[in-house]
Design a protein around this motif. Structure first.
Motif, PDB file in Angstrom:
ATOM      1  N   VAL A 102       0.951  -1.370   0.229  1.00 55.04           N
ATOM      2  CA  VAL A 102      -0.549  -0.044   0.122  1.00 55.04           C
ATOM      3  C   VAL A 102       0.815   1.501   0.092  1.00 55.04           C
ATOM      4  O   VAL A 102       0.260   2.829  -0.295  1.00 55.04           O
ATOM      5  CB  VAL A 102      -0.905  -0.109   1.711  1.00 55.04           C
ATOM      6  N   LYS A 103       2.092   1.255   1.076  1.00 54.41           N
ATOM      7  CA  LYS A 103       2.943   1.999   0.481  1.00 54.41           C
ATOM      8  C   LYS A 103       2.964   3.073  -0.816  1.00 54.41           C
ATOM      9  O   LYS A 103       3.448   3.606  -1.070  1.00 54.41           O
ATOM     10  CB  LYS A 103       4.003   1.908   1.220  1.00 54.41           C
ATOM     11  N   GLY A 104       3.559   1.875  -1.617  1.00 55.13           N
ATOM     12  CA  GLY A 104       3.941   2.124  -2.554  1.00 55.13           C
ATOM     13  C   GLY A 104       2.636   3.379  -3.752  1.00 55.13           C
ATOM     14  O   GLY A 104       3.146   3.925  -4.430  1.00 55.13           O
ATOM     15  N   TYR A 105       1.795   2.552  -3.263  1.00 55.73           N
ATOM     16  CA  TYR A 105       0.461   3.314  -3.985  1.00 55.73           C
ATOM     17  C   TYR A 105       0.315   4.743  -3.385  1.00 55.73           C
ATOM     18  O   TYR A 105      -0.275   5.289  -3.949  1.00 55.73           O
ATOM     19  CB  TYR A 105      -1.044   2.541  -4.721  1.00 55.73           C
ATOM     20  N   ALA A 106       0.159   4.172  -2.371  1.00 59.49           N
ATOM     21  CA  ALA A 106      -0.326   5.957  -0.888  1.00 59.49           C
ATOM     22  C   ALA A 106       0.130   6.332  -0.184  1.00 59.49           C
ATOM     23  O   ALA A 106      -0.100   5.923   0.680  1.00 59.49           O
ATOM     24  CB  ALA A 106      -1.929   5.112  -0.537  1.00 59.49           C
ATOM     25  N   ALA A 107       0.981   6.970  -0.410  1.00 63.64           N
ATOM     26  CA  ALA A 107       2.353   7.184   0.132  1.00 63.64           C
ATOM     27  C   ALA A 107       2.004   8.163   1.572  1.00 63.64           C
ATOM     28  O   ALA A 107       2.480   8.713   2.384  1.00 63.64           O
ATOM     29  CB  ALA A 107       3.654   8.133  -0.016  1.00 63.64           C
ATOM     30  N   HIS A 108       0.381   9.720   1.239  1.00 65.52           N
ATOM     31  CA  HIS A 108       0.093  10.082   2.067  1.00 65.52           C
ATOM     32  C   HIS A 108      -0.312   9.814   2.880  1.00 65.52           C
ATOM     33  O   HIS A 108      -1.636  10.594   3.954  1.00 65.52           O
ATOM     34  CB  HIS A 108      -0.458  11.343   1.044  1.00 65.52           C
ATOM     35  N   LYS A 136      -6.049  -1.834  -6.185  1.00 68.47           N
ATOM     36  CA  LYS A 136      -6.658  -2.509  -5.585  1.00 68.47           C
ATOM     37  C   LYS A 136      -6.263  -3.657  -7.190  1.00 68.47           C
ATOM     38  O   LYS A 136      -6.657  -4.705  -6.540  1.00 68.47           O
ATOM     39  CB  LYS A 136      -8.899  -2.331  -6.262  1.00 68.47           C
ATOM     40  N   ALA A 137      -6.845  -3.577  -8.037  1.00 73.80           N
ATOM     41  CA  ALA A 137      -6.103  -4.511  -9.137  1.00 73.80           C
ATOM     42  C   ALA A 137      -4.228  -4.923  -9.298  1.00 73.80           C
ATOM     43  O   ALA A 137      -4.475  -5.825  -9.933  1.00 73.80           O
ATOM     44  CB  ALA A 137      -5.855  -2.936 -11.049  1.00 73.80           C
ATOM     45  N   ASN A 138      -3.863  -4.093  -8.464  1.00 69.84           N
ATOM     46  CA  ASN A 138      -2.863  -4.943  -8.401  1.00 69.84           C
ATOM     47  C   ASN A 138      -2.066  -6.726  -7.607  1.00 69.84           C
ATOM     48  O   ASN A 138      -3.233  -6.396  -6.393  1.00 69.84           O
ATOM     49  CB  ASN A 138      -1.714  -4.179  -6.786  1.00 69.84           C
ATOM     50  N   GLU A 139      -1.281  -7.582  -8.532  1.00 70.46           N
ATOM     51  CA  GLU A 139      -1.865  -9.073  -8.079  1.00 70.46           C
ATOM     52  C   GLU A 139      -1.797  -8.613  -6.317  1.00 70.46           C
ATOM     53  O   GLU A 139      -1.686  -9.565  -6.118  1.00 70.46           O
ATOM     54  CB  GLU A 139      -1.216  -9.318  -9.325  1.00 70.46           C
ATOM     55  N   ASN A 140      -0.477  -8.041  -6.380  1.00 74.51           N
ATOM     56  CA  ASN A 140       0.210  -8.648  -4.793  1.00 74.51           C
ATOM     57  C   ASN A 140      -0.458  -8.092  -3.947  1.00 74.51           C
ATOM     58  O   ASN A 140      -0.768  -8.894  -2.836  1.00 74.51           O
ATOM     59  CB  ASN A 140       1.956  -7.806  -5.006  1.00 74.51           C
ATOM     60  N   PHE A 141      -1.151  -7.475  -3.990  1.00 77.17           N
ATOM     61  CA  PHE A 141      -2.756  -6.910  -3.426  1.00 77.17           C
ATOM     62  C   PHE A 141      -3.281  -7.233  -2.906  1.00 77.17           C
ATOM     63  O   PHE A 141      -3.732  -8.047  -1.938  1.00 77.17           O
ATOM     64  CB  PHE A 141      -2.319  -4.990  -3.420  1.00 77.17           C
ATOM     65  N   GLN A 142      -3.845  -7.874  -4.159  1.00 76.24           N
ATOM     66  CA  GLN A 142      -4.788  -8.675  -4.340  1.00 76.24           C
ATOM     67  C   GLN A 142      -4.404 -10.480  -3.317  1.00 76.24           C
ATOM     68  O   GLN A 142      -5.854 -10.776  -2.313  1.00 76.24           O
ATOM     69  CB  GLN A 142      -5.423  -9.227  -5.965  1.00 76.24           C
ATOM     70  N   ALA A 143      -3.468 -10.344  -3.667  1.00 76.56           N
ATOM     71  CA  ALA A 143      -2.945 -12.219  -2.605  1.00 76.56           C
ATOM     72  C   ALA A 143      -2.889 -11.354  -1.348  1.00 76.56           C
ATOM     73  O   ALA A 143      -3.631 -12.461  -0.541  1.00 76.56           O
ATOM     74  CB  ALA A 143      -1.987 -12.892  -3.838  1.00 76.56           C
ATOM     75  N   LEU A 144      -1.847 -10.400  -1.454  1.00 74.56           N
ATOM     76  CA  LEU A 144      -2.355 -10.242   0.071  1.00 74.56           C
ATOM     77  C   LEU A 144      -3.640  -9.979   1.101  1.00 74.56           C
ATOM     78  O   LEU A 144      -3.747 -10.910   2.307  1.00 74.56           O
ATOM     79  CB  LEU A 144      -1.286  -9.186   0.603  1.00 74.56           C
ATOM     80  N   GLN A 145      -4.143  -9.662   0.205  1.00 76.96           N
ATOM     81  CA  GLN A 145      -5.619  -9.215   0.776  1.00 76.96           C
ATOM     82  C   GLN A 145      -6.692 -10.414   0.512  1.00 76.96           C
ATOM     83  O   GLN A 145      -7.159 -10.726   1.633  1.00 76.96           O
ATOM     84  CB  GLN A 145      -6.269  -8.399   0.056  1.00 76.96           C
ATOM     85  N   ALA A 146      -6.585 -11.453   0.182  1.00 80.40           N
ATOM     86  CA  ALA A 146      -6.572 -12.314   0.189  1.00 80.40           C
ATOM     87  C   ALA A 146      -6.538 -13.700   1.034  1.00 80.40           C
ATOM     88  O   ALA A 146      -6.733 -14.097   2.309  1.00 80.40           O
ATOM     89  CB  ALA A 146      -7.017 -13.865  -1.118  1.00 80.40           C
ATOM     90  N   GLN A 147      -5.571 -13.044   1.475  1.00 80.06           N
ATOM     91  CA  GLN A 147      -4.672 -14.243   2.739  1.00 80.06           C
ATOM     92  C   GLN A 147      -5.301 -13.482   4.140  1.00 80.06           C
ATOM     93  O   GLN A 147      -5.101 -14.209   4.490  1.00 80.06           O
ATOM     94  CB  GLN A 147      -3.105 -14.729   2.479  1.00 80.06           C
ATOM     95  N   LEU A 148      -4.704 -12.849   3.508  1.00 81.73           N
ATOM     96  CA  LEU A 148      -6.012 -11.620   5.090  1.00 81.73           C
ATOM     97  C   LEU A 148      -7.546 -12.623   5.338  1.00 81.73           C
ATOM     98  O   LEU A 148      -7.054 -12.486   6.824  1.00 81.73           O
ATOM     99  CB  LEU A 148      -5.206 -10.352   4.961  1.00 81.73           C
TER     100      LEU A 148
END
Length: 195
Positions: A60-66, A124-136
């Motif tokens: 998330v940091k990579g996308y939403a630094a602020h 939301k479209a990022n595969e890494n984020f989706q995979a992490l979200q699914a794991q969580l």
């Protein structure tokens, strides 16, 4: 002859009581170990969640630094929760409640973090984020299942040590009641996410 039968009867009663006591003690030990195993399973799932959080935060940091405040809240909650540990021997209702509170803070912080993603379509479209979200999400389900299992096993154990005559053996050997996981205070309300 009557004296012999009396002695045989007394010995038989003593033998039956000893066998029952040994059997009951062994049964209580088995149930106590089941409670300990269930507690370990709960802790394992919380640890899995804690291990996934840094990966999610970095993605998330990579996308939403602020969104630093929310990211810092997640990291802080994770830190508090990983420091809040209880051994099964030291599991009191008060300590379990404090442990649950620390774990609840992680859940709330993760909820805010995941809500932020609505503002970042690329994230939301990022595969890494989706995979992490699914794991969580899977981990949260596993935590729920393990907590329910712990409560069921603790209930069975607590019931056994309170029933007569095993309550006498439980009292003699120091078997104590185990606390349950309970819903966090205020959990009946849906969390409010504000930006």
């Amino acid at each position: 002859m009557k004296k012999t039968w009396t002695i045989i009867t007394v010995i038989a009663v003593i033998v039956i009581l000893v066998i029952y006591s040994i059997s009951s003690y062994n049964s209580l030990v088995s149930q106590d170990e089941s409670v300990s195993t269930a507690w370990s399973n709960v802790e394992n799932q919380y640890q899995r969640r804690a291990d996934l959080i840094p990966n999610l935060v970095n993605t998330v940091k990579g996308y939403a630094a602020h969104e630093k405040e929310t990211l810092d809240a997640v990291v802080s909650a994770r830190s508090k929760a990983t420091q809040a540990t209880i051994s099964i021997e030291d599991l009191t209702p008060e300590k379990l409640q404090a442990y649950q509170k620390a774990q609840g803070e992680i859940g709330a912080a993760l909820g805010r973090l995941l809500a932020i993603t609505e503002n970042y379509p690329d994230l939301k479209a990022n595969e890494n984020f989706q995979a992490l979200q699914a794991q969580l999400e899977g981990t949260e389900n596993r935590i729920s299942v393990e907590r329910r299992k712990f409560n069921e096993i603790a209930k069975s154990y607590n019931t056994t040590i309170r029933r007569f005559p095993k309550n006498i053996i439980a009292g003699l050997f120091g078997f104590e009641k185990r606390p349950y996981f309970e819903a966090a205070e205020g959990s009946e309300k849906a969390p409010e996410v504000k930006f």
